[in-house]
Design a protein around this motif. Structure first.
Motif, PDB file in Angstrom:
ATOM      1  N   PRO A 182      44.044  38.195  37.699  1.00 52.92           N
ATOM      2  CA  PRO A 182      45.318  39.270  37.163  1.00 52.92           C
ATOM      3  C   PRO A 182      45.552  38.704  35.645  1.00 52.92           C
ATOM      4  CG  PRO A 182      45.178  37.484  38.962  1.00 52.92           C
ATOM      5  CD  PRO A 182      44.899  37.133  38.286  1.00 52.92           C
ATOM      6  N   GLU A 183      47.221  39.716  35.976  1.00 53.62           N
ATOM      7  CA  GLU A 183      48.253  39.622  35.366  1.00 53.62           C
ATOM      8  C   GLU A 183      49.018  38.515  35.322  1.00 53.62           C
ATOM      9  OE1 GLU A 183      48.609  40.906  32.065  1.00 53.62           O
ATOM     10  OE2 GLU A 183      46.954  41.918  32.267  1.00 53.62           O
ATOM     11  N   LEU A 184      49.359  38.424  36.627  1.00 57.08           N
ATOM     12  CA  LEU A 184      50.211  37.142  37.633  1.00 57.08           C
ATOM     13  C   LEU A 184      49.579  37.004  39.320  1.00 57.08           C
ATOM     14  CD1 LEU A 184      53.644  39.128  37.407  1.00 57.08           C
ATOM     15  CD2 LEU A 184      53.584  37.574  36.587  1.00 57.08           C
ATOM     16  N   PHE A 202      52.096  34.184  35.279  1.00 60.00           N
ATOM     17  CA  PHE A 202      51.479  34.731  34.085  1.00 60.00           C
ATOM     18  C   PHE A 202      50.401  34.196  34.246  1.00 60.00           C
ATOM     19  CE2 PHE A 202      55.869  35.704  33.304  1.00 60.00           C
ATOM     20  CZ  PHE A 202      55.447  37.379  33.220  1.00 60.00           C
ATOM     21  N   THR A 203      49.102  34.711  33.532  1.00 62.60           N
ATOM     22  CA  THR A 203      47.468  33.970  33.325  1.00 62.60           C
ATOM     23  C   THR A 203      47.657  34.489  32.155  1.00 62.60           C
ATOM     24  OG1 THR A 203      46.963  36.189  34.538  1.00 62.60           O
ATOM     25  CG2 THR A 203      46.890  34.518  35.970  1.00 62.60           C
ATOM     26  N   LYS A 204      45.995  34.349  31.930  1.00 60.65           N
ATOM     27  CA  LYS A 204      45.400  34.782  30.871  1.00 60.65           C
ATOM     28  C   LYS A 204      45.511  35.565  30.331  1.00 60.65           C
ATOM     29  CE  LYS A 204      42.903  30.426  30.508  1.00 60.65           C
ATOM     30  NZ  LYS A 204      41.701  29.916  30.255  1.00 60.65           N
ATOM     31  N   GLY A 205      45.725  36.709  31.355  1.00 63.67           N
ATOM     32  CA  GLY A 205      45.843  38.312  31.539  1.00 63.67           C
ATOM     33  C   GLY A 205      44.860  39.130  30.571  1.00 63.67           C
ATOM     34  N   LEU A 206      44.982  39.436  29.740  1.00 62.46           N
ATOM     35  CA  LEU A 206      43.938  40.892  29.152  1.00 62.46           C
ATOM     36  C   LEU A 206      42.835  39.719  28.485  1.00 62.46           C
ATOM     37  CD1 LEU A 206      46.603  43.410  26.495  1.00 62.46           C
ATOM     38  CD2 LEU A 206      44.605  43.535  28.523  1.00 62.46           C
ATOM     39  N   CYS A 207      43.178  38.487  28.709  1.00 61.43           N
ATOM     40  CA  CYS A 207      41.955  37.633  27.576  1.00 61.43           C
ATOM     41  C   CYS A 207      41.122  36.873  28.875  1.00 61.43           C
ATOM     42  CB  CYS A 207      42.370  36.381  26.574  1.00 61.43           C
ATOM     43  SG  CYS A 207      44.803  36.376  25.535  1.00 61.43           S
TER      44      CYS A 207
END
Length: 182
Positions: free
Chosen positions: A67-69, A57-62
């Motif tokens: 990406p999300e993953l 998982f990455t920082k996602g929305l931040c």
């Protein structure tokens, strides 16, 4: 004062018969304060469908540039960029240019169809992009499984997911809107 992310733990037993992947793992997911339980479950399902010990998982929305993953190679290059939702076409174009493969998991019923009508011509040009839809009626009951500590047993066979969580059993059949071109 800024709101903090809520931490979720997922213990997964995955038997992906389609890809011959069998994995027991524990994941930690941070749910952004603006994120819904539905989006959290879609992120978890995206991980399950691409299960790999190196998938993170990455920082996602931040972070706008992540990406999300993702699955990175040993040199730091992005092998697989995985996103969820209905992103802007420019974001997906950038992802396709940065990664060997890009997967987008969509949800939201009719909104997905409208988004696709607006973006099909441009997104259809990307051979390394696939788009998978989660049907709203099958996804909705899974949202009830969003708990701070989750234990799932997931079997994937012929594109269908069978999910057991405690006494609850669910099935989910994602549909392929756009496939990678070989």
């Amino acid at each position: 004062m800024a709101l903090k992310a809520t931490i979720f733990k997922a213990t997964l037993n995955i038997a992906d018969i389609d890809r011959a992947v069998y994995l027991d793992t524990s994941l930690t997911l941070a749910r952004h304060p603006s994120e819904t339980d539905q989006r959290l479950i879609v992120r978890l399902l995206a991980w399950v469908l691409n299960a790999d010990e190196a998938l993170t998982f990455t920082k996602g929305l931040c972070a706008d540039d992540e990406p999300e993953l993702w699955l990175k190679n040993l040199h730091g290059g992005i092998e697989h960029w995985i996103d969820v939702g209905l992103p802007d076409e420019r974001r997906l174009k950038k992802a396709c240019n940065r990664s060997e493969q890009v997967s987008l998991y969509t949800y939201g019923g009719r909104n997905v169809d409208l988004w696709w009508q607006q973006n099909e011509a441009l997104l259809g040009k990307h051979d390394n992009l696939r788009i998978i839809d989660f049907p709203e009626d099958e996804l909705t009951p899974l949202v009830a499984l969003a708990e701070r500590n989750m234990q799932w047993q997931v079997t994937i066979s012929e594109g269908q997911l069978f999910i057991s969580a405690g006494d609850a059993n669910f099935s989910l059949t994602p549909s392929m809107r756009k496939e990678w071109k070989q």
